[in-house]
Write a protein that holds these residues in place. Structure first.
Motif, short mmCIF file in Angstrom:
data_model
loop_
_atom_site.label_atom_id
_atom_site.label_comp_id
_atom_site.label_asym_id
_atom_site.label_seq_id
_atom_site.Cartn_x
_atom_site.Cartn_y
_atom_site.Cartn_z
N ASP A 232 -7.83 -5.23 -2.06
CA ASP A 232 -7.22 -5.38 -1.25
C ASP A 232 -8.11 -5.42 -0.21
O ASP A 232 -9.00 -3.99 0.48
N THR B 152 0.19 -1.28 -0.22
CA THR B 152 0.10 0.58 0.17
C THR B 152 1.04 1.37 -0.10
O THR B 152 0.60 2.62 -0.45
N SER C 116 -6.74 -0.21 2.69
CA SER C 116 -5.88 0.61 3.65
C SER C 116 -5.75 1.81 2.63
O SER C 116 -5.66 2.80 2.86
N ASP D 291 -3.25 -2.17 -6.39
CA ASP D 291 -3.02 -2.34 -4.61
C ASP D 291 -3.76 -3.73 -4.09
O ASP D 291 -5.08 -4.48 -4.33
#
Ligand code: ADP
Ligand code: MG
Length: 211
Positions: free
Chosen positions: A39, A16, A43, A84
């Motif tokens: 994800d 991240t 995040s 990500d």
């Protein structure tokens, strides 16, 4: 449009962190950048919600529909998509590697992290997408040179047959401080050491991606 997938099946490797910093740096180069956060922990999305600047764009998605997301991004005229990914999902990591022009595999230089990288490098080698390992969270070089843990990590990583980036990202407070209010180091302390490392990494990756 080019797609950079950031994959490491180990949590805390710096996926991240690298996605955010490379995406913001690419915006600074005048590119239209979309981050895709696949994800479920979200995040990157949480960082983006704290952000005041309007770029990069970000969309939360899933591995299964990543192909469609990329197709839409292409139609919308983005120059770069940075993906990500989650640790512990070889399924999503594989899809991401398959759909990316290049893969970036962050790892910390500690032995337990190096041991864990094999699953990721194997997966990327099977898919055949060009990849680069990026050492992250390294002790910074000193007057005496590059710390031993970093040179040893480079040596250990040779067995995986995937090139290791010359540029290593150091463990620096700026990398986490900048994220608190939705920024990146190139905005937080644009002449700082952390920003310089991201600049150098971006230089290499943007050339490889022909951006
Ligand atoms: N180079 C770095 N310097 C300082 N802190 C870092 C660095 N890279 C990552 N971190 C911190 O380590 C933690 C894990 O990093 P993160 O990017 O979330 O890893 P991943 O996405 O691979 O799980 C975060 O708290 C992040 O702020
Ligand atoms: Mg993450």
């Amino acid at each position: 449009m080019k797609t950079l997938g950031v994959i490491a099946q180990k949590g805390g490797a710096g996926k991240t962190t690298l996605c955010i910093h490379l995406a913001v740096r690419a915006c600074g180069a005048g590119l239209g950048v979309l981050m895709v956060d696949i994800d479920p922990q979200g995040s990157a999305t949480a960082w983006w919600r704290r952000r005041r600047a309007e770029t990069p764009a970000l969309i939360q998605s899933r591995g299964e529909v990543l192909g469609q997301v990329l197709e839409t991004a292409r139609q919308q005229g983005y120059d770069l998509v940075v993906v990500d990914t989650a640790p512990h999902s070889s399924h999503d990591a594989r899809i991401c590697a398959q759909l990316s022009d290049r893969v970036c595999i962050p790892t910390r230089p500690a032995i337990l992290d190096l041991d864990a990288i094999g699953a990721t490098t194997e997966l990327v080698a099977q898919v055949g997408t060009a990849a680069r390992i990026v050492l992250n969270s390294c002790p910074p070089a000193t007057f005496y040179g590059v710390p031993r843990i970093v040179t040893e990590a480079r040596q250990a990583l040779r067995t995986y047959g995937i090139p290791v980036s010359e540029v290593a990202i150091s463990q620096r407070a700026a990398f986490s401080h900048a994220l608190i209010d939705g920024r990146a180091v190139t905005e937080f302390e644009h002449k700082g050491k952390a920003a310089r490392e991201i600049d150098r990494l971006w230089q290499v990756l943007s050339e490889e991606l022909e951006l």
